[in-house]
Design a protein around this motif. Structure first.
Motif, PDB file in Angstrom:
ATOM      1  N   TRP A 117       0.844  -1.197   0.000  1.00 13.54           N
ATOM      2  CA  TRP A 117       0.000   0.000   0.000  1.00 13.54           C
ATOM      3  C   TRP A 117       0.875   1.240   0.000  1.00 13.54           C
ATOM      4  CZ3 TRP A 117      -4.252  -0.982   4.280  1.00 13.54           C
ATOM      5  CH2 TRP A 117      -5.065  -2.053   3.860  1.00 13.54           C
ATOM      6  N   GLU A 118       0.700   2.074  -1.002  1.00 16.59           N
ATOM      7  CA  GLU A 118       1.381   3.367  -1.005  1.00 16.59           C
ATOM      8  C   GLU A 118       0.579   4.313  -0.110  1.00 16.59           C
ATOM      9  OE1 GLU A 118       4.156   3.551  -2.367  1.00 16.59           O
ATOM     10  OE2 GLU A 118       4.106   1.738  -3.583  1.00 16.59           O
ATOM     11  N   PRO A 119       1.274   5.252   0.570  1.00 16.62           N
ATOM     12  CA  PRO A 119       0.555   6.207   1.413  1.00 16.62           C
ATOM     13  C   PRO A 119      -0.557   6.928   0.642  1.00 16.62           C
ATOM     14  CG  PRO A 119       2.917   6.378   1.778  1.00 16.62           C
ATOM     15  CD  PRO A 119       2.745   5.400   0.676  1.00 16.62           C
ATOM     16  N   LYS A 120      -0.339   7.161  -0.654  1.00 19.78           N
ATOM     17  CA  LYS A 120      -1.370   7.832  -1.472  1.00 19.78           C
ATOM     18  C   LYS A 120      -2.637   7.011  -1.554  1.00 19.78           C
ATOM     19  CE  LYS A 120      -0.018  11.427  -4.516  1.00 19.78           C
ATOM     20  NZ  LYS A 120       0.495  11.783  -5.849  1.00 19.78           N
ATOM     21  N   LYS A 121      -2.465   5.714  -1.723  1.00 20.55           N
ATOM     22  CA  LYS A 121      -3.607   4.816  -1.819  1.00 20.55           C
ATOM     23  C   LYS A 121      -4.383   4.834  -0.500  1.00 20.55           C
ATOM     24  CE  LYS A 121      -5.014   0.051  -2.037  1.00 20.55           C
ATOM     25  NZ  LYS A 121      -4.750  -1.359  -2.335  1.00 20.55           N
ATOM     26  N   VAL A 122      -3.613   4.811   0.600  1.00 23.86           N
ATOM     27  CA  VAL A 122      -4.225   4.798   1.924  1.00 23.86           C
ATOM     28  C   VAL A 122      -5.039   6.080   2.129  1.00 23.86           C
ATOM     29  CG1 VAL A 122      -3.712   4.857   4.393  1.00 23.86           C
ATOM     30  CG2 VAL A 122      -2.462   3.296   2.903  1.00 23.86           C
ATOM     31  N   GLU A 123      -4.461   7.199   1.703  1.00 21.10           N
ATOM     32  CA  GLU A 123      -5.142   8.489   1.849  1.00 21.10           C
ATOM     33  C   GLU A 123      -6.491   8.485   1.122  1.00 21.10           C
ATOM     34  OE1 GLU A 123      -3.682  12.683   0.550  1.00 21.10           O
ATOM     35  OE2 GLU A 123      -2.048  11.669   1.620  1.00 21.10           O
ATOM     36  N   LYS A 124      -6.474   7.838  -0.032  1.00 19.96           N
ATOM     37  CA  LYS A 124      -7.672   7.793  -0.867  1.00 19.96           C
ATOM     38  C   LYS A 124      -8.737   6.900  -0.240  1.00 19.96           C
ATOM     39  CE  LYS A 124      -8.353   7.224  -5.743  1.00 19.96           C
ATOM     40  NZ  LYS A 124      -7.744   6.636  -6.962  1.00 19.96           N
ATOM     41  N   GLN A 130     -13.083   5.171   7.364  1.00 17.31           N
ATOM     42  CA  GLN A 130     -13.649   5.930   8.481  1.00 17.31           C
ATOM     43  C   GLN A 130     -15.160   5.751   8.551  1.00 17.31           C
ATOM     44  OE1 GLN A 130     -11.688   9.555   7.440  1.00 17.31           O
ATOM     45  NE2 GLN A 130     -10.181   9.381   9.112  1.00 17.31           N
ATOM     46  N   LYS A 131     -15.778   5.604   7.390  1.00 16.55           N
ATOM     47  CA  LYS A 131     -17.224   5.361   7.354  1.00 16.55           C
ATOM     48  C   LYS A 131     -17.520   3.991   7.989  1.00 16.55           C
ATOM     49  CE  LYS A 131     -21.120   6.024   4.294  1.00 16.55           C
ATOM     50  NZ  LYS A 131     -21.648   5.066   3.298  1.00 16.55           N
ATOM     51  N   ILE A 132     -16.682   3.000   7.683  1.00 13.45           N
ATOM     52  CA  ILE A 132     -16.902   1.657   8.242  1.00 13.45           C
ATOM     53  C   ILE A 132     -16.835   1.687   9.773  1.00 13.45           C
ATOM     54  CG2 ILE A 132     -15.869  -0.649   8.469  1.00 13.45           C
ATOM     55  CD1 ILE A 132     -15.065  -0.422   5.495  1.00 13.45           C
ATOM     56  N   VAL A 133     -15.818   2.353  10.329  1.00  9.08           N
ATOM     57  CA  VAL A 133     -15.700   2.350  11.800  1.00  9.08           C
ATOM     58  C   VAL A 133     -16.768   3.231  12.443  1.00  9.08           C
ATOM     59  CG1 VAL A 133     -13.238   1.731  11.870  1.00  9.08           C
ATOM     60  CG2 VAL A 133     -13.883   4.137  11.850  1.00  9.08           C
ATOM     61  N   LYS A 134     -17.181   4.287  11.758  1.00  7.36           N
ATOM     62  CA  LYS A 134     -18.250   5.141  12.302  1.00  7.36           C
ATOM     63  C   LYS A 134     -19.554   4.344  12.376  1.00  7.36           C
ATOM     64  CE  LYS A 134     -20.330   9.750  11.580  1.00  7.36           C
ATOM     65  NZ  LYS A 134     -21.703   9.608  11.043  1.00  7.36           N
ATOM     66  N   GLU A 135     -19.876   3.659  11.290  1.00  7.74           N
ATOM     67  CA  GLU A 135     -21.120   2.893  11.278  1.00  7.74           C
ATOM     68  C   GLU A 135     -21.075   1.739  12.280  1.00  7.74           C
ATOM     69  OE1 GLU A 135     -22.560   3.928   6.726  1.00  7.74           O
ATOM     70  OE2 GLU A 135     -21.859   1.899   7.175  1.00  7.74           O
ATOM     71  N   ALA A 136     -19.917   1.094  12.390  1.00 12.53           N
ATOM     72  CA  ALA A 136     -19.789   0.001  13.364  1.00 12.53           C
ATOM     73  C   ALA A 136     -19.894   0.547  14.789  1.00 12.53           C
ATOM     74  CB  ALA A 136     -18.479  -0.741  13.172  1.00 12.53           C
ATOM     75  N   SER A 137     -19.404   1.769  15.006  1.00  9.32           N
ATOM     76  CA  SER A 137     -19.502   2.386  16.334  1.00  9.32           C
ATOM     77  C   SER A 137     -20.957   2.675  16.678  1.00  9.32           C
ATOM     78  CB  SER A 137     -18.713   3.698  16.380  1.00  9.32           C
ATOM     79  OG  SER A 137     -17.351   3.462  16.138  1.00  9.32           O
ATOM     80  N   THR A 150      -2.189   5.931   8.994  1.00 10.44           N
ATOM     81  CA  THR A 150      -1.683   5.611   7.662  1.00 10.44           C
ATOM     82  C   THR A 150      -0.832   4.349   7.761  1.00 10.44           C
ATOM     83  OG1 THR A 150      -0.492   6.458   5.744  1.00 10.44           O
ATOM     84  CG2 THR A 150       0.402   7.022   7.910  1.00 10.44           C
ATOM     85  N   VAL A 151      -0.328   3.871   6.636  1.00  5.74           N
ATOM     86  CA  VAL A 151       0.405   2.604   6.658  1.00  5.74           C
ATOM     87  C   VAL A 151       1.800   2.800   7.290  1.00  5.74           C
ATOM     88  CG1 VAL A 151       1.229   2.839   4.262  1.00  5.74           C
ATOM     89  CG2 VAL A 151       1.005   0.569   5.271  1.00  5.74           C
ATOM     90  N   PHE A 152       2.174   1.896   8.196  1.00  7.82           N
ATOM     91  CA  PHE A 152       3.425   1.981   8.950  1.00  7.82           C
ATOM     92  C   PHE A 152       4.467   0.999   8.406  1.00  7.82           C
ATOM     93  CE2 PHE A 152       2.741   3.832  13.478  1.00  7.82           C
ATOM     94  CZ  PHE A 152       1.964   4.860  12.966  1.00  7.82           C
ATOM     95  N   SER A 153       5.728   1.421   8.454  1.00  9.34           N
ATOM     96  CA  SER A 153       6.847   0.505   8.243  1.00  9.34           C
ATOM     97  C   SER A 153       7.278  -0.016   9.622  1.00  9.34           C
ATOM     98  CB  SER A 153       8.003   1.263   7.607  1.00  9.34           C
ATOM     99  OG  SER A 153       8.462   2.250   8.529  1.00  9.34           O
ATOM    100  N   THR A 154       8.234  -0.957   9.641  1.00  7.74           N
ATOM    101  CA  THR A 154       8.731  -1.465  10.928  1.00  7.74           C
ATOM    102  C   THR A 154       9.309  -0.293  11.745  1.00  7.74           C
ATOM    103  OG1 THR A 154       9.295  -3.546   9.884  1.00  7.74           O
ATOM    104  CG2 THR A 154      10.298  -3.123  12.018  1.00  7.74           C
ATOM    105  N   ARG A 155      10.021   0.590  11.061  1.00  8.18           N
ATOM    106  CA  ARG A 155      10.638   1.735  11.734  1.00  8.18           C
ATOM    107  C   ARG A 155       9.578   2.644  12.378  1.00  8.18           C
ATOM    108  NH1 ARG A 155      15.035   4.963   8.436  1.00  8.18           N
ATOM    109  NH2 ARG A 155      16.340   5.655  10.173  1.00  8.18           N
ATOM    110  N   ASP A 156       8.524   2.963  11.588  1.00  7.64           N
ATOM    111  CA  ASP A 156       7.410   3.778  12.117  1.00  7.64           C
ATOM    112  C   ASP A 156       6.828   3.129  13.365  1.00  7.64           C
ATOM    113  OD1 ASP A 156       7.603   5.383   9.842  1.00  7.64           O
ATOM    114  OD2 ASP A 156       6.063   4.244   8.758  1.00  7.64           O
ATOM    115  N   LEU A 157       6.654   1.815  13.255  1.00  9.35           N
ATOM    116  CA  LEU A 157       5.973   1.083  14.324  1.00  9.35           C
ATOM    117  C   LEU A 157       6.806   1.123  15.601  1.00  9.35           C
ATOM    118  CD1 LEU A 157       3.670  -0.667  15.221  1.00  9.35           C
ATOM    119  CD2 LEU A 157       4.788  -2.646  14.194  1.00  9.35           C
TER     120      LEU A 157
END
Lengths: 250, 250
Positions: A117-124, A130-137, A150-157
C-alpha cells in the motif's frame, strides 16, 4: 434509538446541529420529524438523548434532553497493528474490531504482506474506512469512534511503540530459544487506563527478522490460543480476550 | 506440515490410504512424492506424522512414523446454535467458529430470521459447509472436524437441549423482570468434558416469545459484553471467551 456521532463544531452546549450524511439518514431514511428522539455522541465520548426541534433544508436542529452515563468503551486503550492482509480482510477487521472495542488501527507493511500500500492509496481509501468504523460504532453503541492511521513501516511502528504502556506481537515460532507466552500471562499486570499495542502478522505471520526487531524494542511475543488462527481472526480473538478480562470478569 | 483428515475406512492400523480431494491436493497441488511427510488425522482425534510410501493412479499410501500428542481441542464441547442470518454470514460463522474451537453447529430457524431454509436446501448445501469446516480444521490444526446439523425449529432445539450440561442464549432485553447475566458468571461452574449449548439470535435478536420458551426449558440468558455485537460477531466473541477461560487461563 438511532445514534449519531456529531463533530465538535456542531455542538453548542445543549444544542446540536446535524448535517450531511447524518442529516440525510435522519430525514430521508429514518423519516424523523420534530419531537422525535435520537442519541447524539460528542467526540469526547459523552452522549445524550436529544429531541429534534427544527429541520431546515440542510440542518437537523436538536436539543439535549438527558445526558447519558454509558460505559461501552474498554477501560484500556487497544491499538491493533495489522500486517496488511489480502483482499477485503482489512475492512472486515476494521468493522469487527470496532464492535469488539479497539480504539485505534494501524495498517502495517509487513515483510510477508503480499499487497503493497502506497501512502497515497491509503489516503484515498481513508474516508471509506472511516465510514466503516463510524457505522460500526453507531451499531455497537460505542461512544467513541476508533481512529485509523496511515500505513506503517517497521521503523514507524517501533518509533510509535514508545507511546504505549504494553507492546505485544503474535508469534507462533520460537525467538532466540524463547517460546512465546500466553497473553493471559500479562493481563493481570495491565492497569485500567493503560495503552496496549497488539501486532498481528499478515498471512504467513511475521518473519524472524521482524520478530527480532520487535523484541529489541521490548515487544512481548504472545501465542493466541492452542489453534492456528487466520490473520483476520487473530485480532478478534485478542480483542474478545481483552474484553473478557477487563470488561466481563469485573 | 500439511494436515489431512482421513475417514475411518481408510486406516488400517499404521497404514493410511488417501483418496479423492486429498489425493488431488497431495499429488497436484503440493506435488509431494515418496518419502514426503504429512499429518494424518483419524476421526477419533488422534493424529500422526506419516510418510508417503507409494502413489498409485488414485491412492496415496502412507505409513505412520510417529503418533502425535496434540491438544488443540477445547476441553469443553461447544455447540453454536445460530439464528439464520442474512447473506453468506452462516458460512463465515462456520469457518471462524471452527478456528475458535466449536465442535458442533446448528442452524436455527428463528422468528426474526429473514431467510427461510427448507431441510432440502440444507441437505444440498451440506457438502459445501462440510468442506468449509474441514478446511478450517486443517488450517487451524484441529484434530477433530466439527459437525453440522440440519435446520432446527424451536421445538427441535428444546428437545435437543436435554443432551447438554449447559444451555445459554444471548439476550439483551429483560425477561420476566430478570436481566441477563454475564457469561463469566457461569464459567467457574462448568467442568472440563461438559457440553455447552450457545444460542445466538439472527439480526434483531431473539423475540420475547423465543426467550420465554428458552427460559422454560432452563436455558440461561446471557449478555455478551458491553457493546452490541452483530449476529455473526456474537458466536466468535463467546468462543474466544470460552477459549480464554478454558484454554488460556490454565
Amino acid at each position: 434509538m438511532q445514534r449519531y456521532f456529531i463533530s465538535r463544531n456542531n455542538w453548542k452546549e445543549n444544542d446540536v446541529q446535524i448535517v450531511d450524511d447524518d442529516y440525510h439518514h435522519i430525514v430521508n431514511v429514518m423519516r424523523m420529524s420534530n419531537d422525535d428522539q435520537l442519541i447524539a455522541n460528542r467526540e469526547d465520548g459523552k452522549s445524550a438523548i436529544c429531541e429534534i426541534v427544527n429541520i431546515t433544508e440542510n440542518v437537523v436542529e436538536a436539543k439535549v434532553m438527558e445526558w447519558l452515563d454509558e460505559s461501552t468503551e474498554s477501560p484500556i486503550s487497544i491499538t491493533i497493528v495489522q500486517g496488511l492482509p489480502k483482499g477485503d480482510k482489512w475492512e472486515f477487521i476494521l468493522q469487527k474490531g470496532t464492535e469488539l472495542g479497539a480504539s485505534h488501527f494501524i495498517p502495517f507493511q509487513a515483510e510477508r504482506s503480499v499487497v503493497k500500500w502506497e501512502p497515497k492509496k491509503v489516503e484515498k481509501k481513508l474516508p471509506r474506512w472511516q465510514k466503516i468504523v463510524k457505522e460500526a460504532s453507531e451499531q455497537s453503541h460505542r461512544t467513541k469512534i476508533p481512529t485509523i492511521d496511515t500505513v506503517f513501516s517497521t521503523r514507524d511502528l517501533i518509533e510509535a511503540s514508545n507511546n504505549y504502556d504494553w507492546k505485544f506481537f503474535a508469534y507462533e515460532e520460537t525467538t532466540r530459544g524463547e517460546k512465546s507466552q500466553k497473553l493471559h500471562h500479562f493481563l493481570s499486570k495491565i492497569s485500567e487506563g493503560q495503552s496496549v499495542l497488539i501486532c498481528v502478522g499478515p498471512e504467513g505471520g511475521f518473519t524472524e527478522n521482524e520478530a527480532e526487531n520487535f523484541q529489541e524494542a521490548d515487544f512481548e511475543a504472545i501465542r493466541l490460543g492452542p489453534r492456528i488462527l487466520r490473520t483476520e481472526t487473530a485480532p478478534l480473538y485478542v480483542l474478545a480476550n481483552l474484553s473478557y478480562y477487563f470488561e466481563e470478569m469485573r
